[in-house]
Design a protein around this motif. Structure first.
Motif, mmCIF file in Angstrom:
data_model
loop_
_atom_site.group_PDB
_atom_site.id
_atom_site.type_symbol
_atom_site.label_atom_id
_atom_site.label_comp_id
_atom_site.label_asym_id
_atom_site.label_seq_id
_atom_site.Cartn_x
_atom_site.Cartn_y
_atom_site.Cartn_z
ATOM 1 N N CYS A 88 0.976 -1.183 -0.211
ATOM 2 C CA CYS A 88 0.123 -0.063 -0.006
ATOM 3 C C CYS A 88 0.965 0.921 -0.011
ATOM 4 O O CYS A 88 1.603 1.510 1.016
ATOM 5 C CB CYS A 88 -0.854 -0.107 1.481
ATOM 6 S SG CYS A 88 -1.704 1.620 1.429
ATOM 7 N N CYS B 207 -0.312 4.129 2.610
ATOM 8 C CA CYS B 207 -0.393 3.956 3.878
ATOM 9 C C CYS B 207 -0.330 2.542 4.287
ATOM 10 O O CYS B 207 0.925 1.918 4.245
ATOM 11 C CB CYS B 207 -1.911 4.275 4.777
ATOM 12 S SG CYS B 207 -3.287 4.019 3.611
ATOM 13 N N SER B 208 -1.253 1.694 4.682
ATOM 14 C CA SER B 208 -0.887 0.227 5.080
ATOM 15 C C SER B 208 -2.157 -0.643 4.609
ATOM 16 O O SER B 208 -2.618 -1.410 5.718
ATOM 17 C CB SER B 208 -0.630 0.124 6.469
ATOM 18 O OG SER B 208 -1.568 0.748 7.344
ATOM 19 N N CYS B 209 -3.137 -0.344 3.871
ATOM 20 C CA CYS B 209 -4.369 -1.232 3.523
ATOM 21 C C CYS B 209 -3.643 -2.543 3.300
ATOM 22 O O CYS B 209 -2.786 -2.785 2.582
ATOM 23 C CB CYS B 209 -4.739 -0.561 2.270
ATOM 24 S SG CYS B 209 -5.676 1.137 2.320
HETATM 25 FE FE FE Z 1 -3.493 2.038 2.679
#
Ligand code: FE
Length: 198
Positions: free
Chosen positions: A102, A105-107
């Motif tokens: 991602c 961000c950190s999906c």
């Molecule tokens: Fe994300």
């Protein structure tokens, strides 16, 4: 180019401040937040995704459903919830390796893998895996032949990618549970392959 130094306080402190503010204003409930965190730390983890992979390896009809509509197919196991709404499954092939990031961000597909590991959230991984995937995979211990193409999938709120790894050779006799035990979190993000047993 070096990154600009980040003058803001670290994310955990900012998060705590945000939670305190939202709780104080009555916008969130601290018990509900703790319950959610506990669930994804303790009850949900890569073993969920591994069950999905093992089923796909042993049941061609399931595999087709998984590749067609990931969200519905993982829902057959009861795997659903936050960050599991738009699961898209891509299959590794002999000549095509897939890896997930991602960049924003950190999906990450929580219901299948639990909460993301630190390296997945690291800005270095998020930027470099896109620019130089072969080098980064090498550094993480996955040396792919030059003849293998690499596709990088950028997860987001719209699509949370999940990798269906290749089934290792020599596993024809294994049961679904034994197969699931071979499947690692890293293989389902695409930074590793599933190794043969033993
Ligand atoms: Fe994300």
């Amino acid at each position: 180019m070096t990154a600009m130094p980040d003058a803001r306080p670290p994310a955990p402190i900012r998060t705590e401040a945000l939670e305190a503010l939202l709780t104080e204003r009555g916008l969130v409930n601290a018990d509900a937040i703790n319950g959610l965190i506990n669930r994804f730390v303790n009850d949900v983890g890569p073993m969920n995704g591994a069950k999905v992979v093992a089923r796909a390896w042993t049941d061609p009809d399931y595999k087709e459903r998984l590749l067609t509509d990931g969200t519905a197919a993982v829902g057959e196991f009861g795997f659903s919830g936050p960050q599991g709404e738009h699961i898209v499954v891509v299959e590794n092939q002999e000549d095509m390796h897939n890896v997930v990031v991602c960049t924003l961000c950190s999906c990450y597909p929580w219901p299948l893998l639990g909460l993301p590991p630190d390296w997945y959230k690291d800005p270095a991984y998020r930027s470099r895996i896109v620019r130089e995937p072969r080098t980064v995979l090498n550094e993480m211990g996955l040396a792919l032949d030059d003849s293998v193409d690499i596709t990088v999938w950028d997860s987001s709120a719209e699509n949370r990618y999940f990798i269906l790894p290749q089934r290792p050779a020599g596993t024809e006799e294994l049961s679904e549970d034994e197969l699931a035990a071979l499947v690692t979190r890293e293989a389902m993000v695409g930074v590793a392959q599933v190794g043969a047993p033993g």
